[in-house]
Write a protein that holds these residues in place. Structure first.
Motif, PDB file in Angstrom:
ATOM      1  N   ASN A  68       2.680   3.875   1.505  1.00 60.07           N
ATOM      2  CA  ASN A  68       3.218   4.310   2.787  1.00 60.07           C
ATOM      3  C   ASN A  68       4.281   5.360   2.509  1.00 60.07           C
ATOM      4  OD1 ASN A  68       1.802   3.014   4.958  1.00 60.07           O
ATOM      5  ND2 ASN A  68       2.573   1.057   4.220  1.00 60.07           N
ATOM      6  N   TRP A  75      -5.947  -1.064   3.991  1.00 56.80           N
ATOM      7  CA  TRP A  75      -4.902  -0.441   4.804  1.00 56.80           C
ATOM      8  C   TRP A  75      -5.374   0.908   5.353  1.00 56.80           C
ATOM      9  CZ3 TRP A  75      -1.345  -0.842   8.042  1.00 56.80           C
ATOM     10  CH2 TRP A  75      -0.273   0.054   8.195  1.00 56.80           C
ATOM     11  N   GLU A  76      -6.071   1.655   4.504  1.00 60.04           N
ATOM     12  CA  GLU A  76      -6.604   2.948   4.973  1.00 60.04           C
ATOM     13  C   GLU A  76      -7.598   2.711   6.112  1.00 60.04           C
ATOM     14  OE1 GLU A  76      -7.959   4.943   1.388  1.00 60.04           O
ATOM     15  OE2 GLU A  76      -5.918   4.853   0.560  1.00 60.04           O
ATOM     16  N   GLU A  77      -8.363   1.638   5.965  1.00 58.44           N
ATOM     17  CA  GLU A  77      -9.381   1.314   6.966  1.00 58.44           C
ATOM     18  C   GLU A  77      -8.735   0.775   8.255  1.00 58.44           C
ATOM     19  OE1 GLU A  77     -12.061  -0.954   9.075  1.00 58.44           O
ATOM     20  OE2 GLU A  77     -11.205  -2.182   7.456  1.00 58.44           O
ATOM     21  N   PRO A 105       0.840  -1.202   0.000  1.00 56.98           N
ATOM     22  CA  PRO A 105       0.000   0.000   0.000  1.00 56.98           C
ATOM     23  C   PRO A 105       0.873   1.248   0.000  1.00 56.98           C
ATOM     24  CG  PRO A 105       0.148  -0.855   2.220  1.00 56.98           C
ATOM     25  CD  PRO A 105       0.902  -1.817   1.344  1.00 56.98           C
ATOM     26  N   GLN A 123      -5.876   1.493   9.512  1.00 59.13           N
ATOM     27  CA  GLN A 123      -5.243   2.569  10.289  1.00 59.13           C
ATOM     28  C   GLN A 123      -6.264   3.408  11.065  1.00 59.13           C
ATOM     29  OE1 GLN A 123      -1.504   4.295   8.172  1.00 59.13           O
ATOM     30  NE2 GLN A 123      -2.837   3.529   6.559  1.00 59.13           N
ATOM     31  N   LYS A 124      -7.525   3.328  10.629  1.00 58.84           N
ATOM     32  CA  LYS A 124      -8.578   4.099  11.341  1.00 58.84           C
ATOM     33  C   LYS A 124      -9.169   3.319  12.511  1.00 58.84           C
ATOM     34  CE  LYS A 124     -10.026   6.645   7.236  1.00 58.84           C
ATOM     35  NZ  LYS A 124     -10.778   6.301   6.025  1.00 58.84           N
ATOM     36  N   GLN A 164      -4.906  -1.425  -0.654  1.00 58.68           N
ATOM     37  CA  GLN A 164      -4.868   0.010  -0.349  1.00 58.68           C
ATOM     38  C   GLN A 164      -6.102   0.418   0.461  1.00 58.68           C
ATOM     39  OE1 GLN A 164      -2.389   2.113  -0.804  1.00 58.68           O
ATOM     40  NE2 GLN A 164      -3.550   3.804   0.107  1.00 58.68           N
ATOM     41  N   THR A 165      -7.257  -0.056   0.032  1.00 58.01           N
ATOM     42  CA  THR A 165      -8.499   0.291   0.729  1.00 58.01           C
ATOM     43  C   THR A 165      -8.494  -0.264   2.155  1.00 58.01           C
ATOM     44  OG1 THR A 165      -9.610   0.134  -1.393  1.00 58.01           O
ATOM     45  CG2 THR A 165     -11.021   0.141   0.551  1.00 58.01           C
ATOM     46  N   TYR A 198       6.374   1.144   5.760  1.00 55.55           N
ATOM     47  CA  TYR A 198       5.586   1.804   6.810  1.00 55.55           C
ATOM     48  C   TYR A 198       6.482   2.312   7.934  1.00 55.55           C
ATOM     49  CZ  TYR A 198       2.363   2.025  10.816  1.00 55.55           C
ATOM     50  OH  TYR A 198       1.666   2.402  11.927  1.00 55.55           O
ATOM     51  N   TYR A 236       0.959  -4.919   4.359  1.00 57.08           N
ATOM     52  CA  TYR A 236       0.554  -3.558   4.747  1.00 57.08           C
ATOM     53  C   TYR A 236       1.713  -2.736   5.293  1.00 57.08           C
ATOM     54  CZ  TYR A 236      -3.907  -5.964   4.517  1.00 57.08           C
ATOM     55  OH  TYR A 236      -4.969  -6.714   4.092  1.00 57.08           O
TER      56      TYR A 236
END
Lengths: 427, 427
Positions: free
Chosen positions: A374, B421-423, A372, B425-426, B418-419, B72, B68
């Motif tokens: 980063n 990973w964004e989720e 992803p 992190q939230k 990607q989707t 990072y 993920y």
């Protein structure tokens, strides 16, 4: 010719950060305007969505003419390698062989995002022709030696090369002298080259230095000095020195070069593969020495992929120092961009910045290396591959587009190299 | 299903040579016939002209679920990295996150020619599902720890995993226990796992061992023994041990493992990037220890490209030993093929040979990496790139053809990662 790249992320190497959603306008051979929502016309528009721009990379040490020797002689001791393999076959190369080899090497360089090479070899007129054809920059240095009594002749060739090619290719070609090494040039010859450089070549020389333990030991025996102490003693530190390798640079030598125009060029793959040793990059950086990075030639590397060098150089230094924080990713990228430009004495280069020369790579972020999304600075060093590079621009002109080299047919060049190589071996 | 590959060159890894102009017939999941001018029918014919076949590569240590974390958290000290970055976010991953990460990691593995992975992580049912979907082999090892009192529960999960997945995917999946490390498992727990392995898991265990100086020091403090001395003292050298890392293996430990089923797995990129140190590969080879090779996970590497590991491992050991002849190219290829198979306890694998399991890569020789055509064994190690791999076959079935993964849409997988990973992190 103008190019407008819309909505791209780019590596702002001076400020060590990635900036998103930027438009970059290239006019002529410079970055004319960098900003958001530029409403300007351009001959060509590039959609930068999901793309990342970096400065064009600077390969500060290579030998483009050595493609034929890729995978030809590996896992051998240095003297075996040189004496039984490389030197005998190198003797058989003619000007045209070196031209075509340079074309292939330049293709490989461009495919890994290189827009400037610093080359040292012979038949340099042919190397210059190839560099002009492929559309990138070359700091081209005639390899100079005098151990065989032909030192003067080589200086004449250098002079001719300069007269014919310096500033050629719309200013992309720069000719400087390349004294091969302290063990192939006499003291007098080195002094003469140093003087010539001051008079005519922006004071620049390009030399192999402190590459192997043998070189250090021989220098101590012959001069009672280490290599950098020796070149200092004969005045070469008054030049701008591009010093390939510096694997065995000592603390005392670092003190000598501080504040001088002395630029070690790191060649990680070559230094590792030829068992030269581990160049102490962290120590050089801590001493604020500006370091460039290079691929070296295909006989020692065995390719021309600067991204591999950035990657390998980055990780190996952490193990050398047993410290995962040293030589962070951004430092490796500086070597290949802004610091590479300084190393080679090139102005207004290595940074995506208004008024600077328009050399730029476009990475496709829709690839596994960047998934992803980063830290993109980490990604460029630790996970990116040259196959992620989509487009390469040099001096305001596109030299690779959608992974296709525009100046030559890559497959044809491979066929030429294969045919010539078979023929060279029969000579 | 049968496949006939006509007129190909192939790497005969047992005899350490390249054989040209060979036909390879695959029937079912094995190499049925290898010879010249085979006049046989097959469901699919592949033209092997200008191509090179190698055994499918074996990635003997990875963590597929960690995509993920690529790029990072880099250039940090180990404890910072783990405590502030990796552990907190790893806690948030659910089964499906690990499934999709495994799919992406497997794509990367296949694209670099890997047909067998040895994985250690959690949510291993999902990892098994992904491995079955992508069509390659997995030695899948449930990461086992008991420092948090949940050791028994993890053994139950291992048992369920075994019952459900061992030999699944037409025999491509093998389940074995993975005690994480000596510092995350108690002595009693390690002994229990050792016993279980003997009873049920072909005696195999997979463990991280002697990775960092800290691990060595802690082991000495706690047990008055180095890590391998310690596992020997509690009977684990009676198992078949897949031992990831072994960076700091001592001469005394080498004596201990000689003649035992103990297989160090070399992870060059990870060891360098995490500043773990330089694994003494030359010494291991000289002592006739069979070594495998792995990529480790994306959080430490930062990719899943086994060709990069083969390359980096090959060159770095020459500098370690200051000898350009050590760890020759063929040894790196053996680690990733025949020796990898032995390391993982897999029979009839890792060699292109009649009767062996049909796992095979086809490299396109019409590439810059292989131009001109010189030593192909050198080329595979020093100049080849994963982008030179055209086709990958595992267990007699094509899993990548013309660089296209057949089981999933690569771009879709990147979008999913990607989707998610964004989720994540939230959360």
């Amino acid at each position: 010719m103008s190019i407008l790249i819309k909505n791209i992320s780019y590596l702002d190497i001076e400020n060590e950060k990635i900036v998103d959603n930027i438009d970059i306008l290239i006019e002529g051979n410079v970055f004319k305007k960098i900003g958001t929502n530029l409403n300007m016309c351009a001959d060509k528009i590039i959609d930068g969505n999901n793309m990342l721009a970096t400065p064009g990379f600077i390969n500060s040490h290579t030998h483009l003419g050595m493609s034929y020797f890729r995978n030809y002689a590996d896992d051998l001791s240095l003297m075996d390698w040189l004496q039984t393999k490389i030197w005998p076959i190198e003797d058989k190369l003619n000007d045209d062989d070196i031209y075509w080899s340079s074309v292939l090497s330049l293709i490989e360089n461009i495919k890994s995002g290189v827009t400037t090479v610093c080359d040292m070899y012979c038949s340099m007129e042919k190397v210059a022709d190839a560099t002009i054809l492929l559309g990138i920059r070359g700091v081209l240095t005639r390899g100079l030696t005098d151990f065989d009594g032909k030192g003067k002749q080589r200086l004449l060739e250098l002079d001719e090369l300069y007269n014919k090619y310096n500033n050629a290719g719309n200013g992309r070609i720069k000719i400087v002298p390349g004294p091969h090494a302290i063990y192939t040039c006499s003291t007098e010859y080195l002094k003469e080259i140093s003087k010539l450089a001051k008079e005519k070549y922006d004071n620049i020389i390009n030399i192999h230095l402190s590459e192997t333990i043998t070189e250090i030991e021989d220098s101590k025996k012959q001069h009672n000095l280490t290599p950098i102490e020796y070149i200092s003693s004969i005045g070469l530190l008054e030049n701008h020195v591009i010093a390939a390798h510096c694997v065995h640079i000592t603390d005392e030598e670092i003190e000598l070069i501080k504040g001088k125009d002395f630029y070690p060029v790191y060649n990680p793959s070559s230094n590792l593969k030829l068992a030269s040793g581990f160049t102490p990059i962290d120590k050089l950086l801590k001493n604020k020495i500006t370091v460039g990075i290079g691929t070296d030639g295909d006989s020692s590397n065995n390719n021309q992929d600067i991204l591999e060098e950035i990657h390998i150089g980055g990780i190996v230094n952490k193990a050398i120092e047993m410290n995962e924080k040293v030589v962070p990713a951004i430092e490796m990228l500086k070597m290949a961009t802004i610091n590479g430009a300084t190393s080679l004495g090139l102005k207004n280069l290595g940074v995506i910045k208004e008024g600077f020369l328009a050399d730029l790579n476009i990475f496709n972020l829709d690839s596994n290396s960047f998934t992803p999304r980063n830290n993109l600075i980490s990604a460029l060093v630790y996970s990116a591959k040259s196959s992620d590079i989509q487009t390469v621009i040099c001096n305001g002109k596109i030299v690779m587009e959608d992974q296709k080299i525009l100046s030559v047919n890559e497959k044809d060049i491979r066929n030429i190299i294969q045919t010539r190589w078979e023929e060279i071996q029969k000579r």
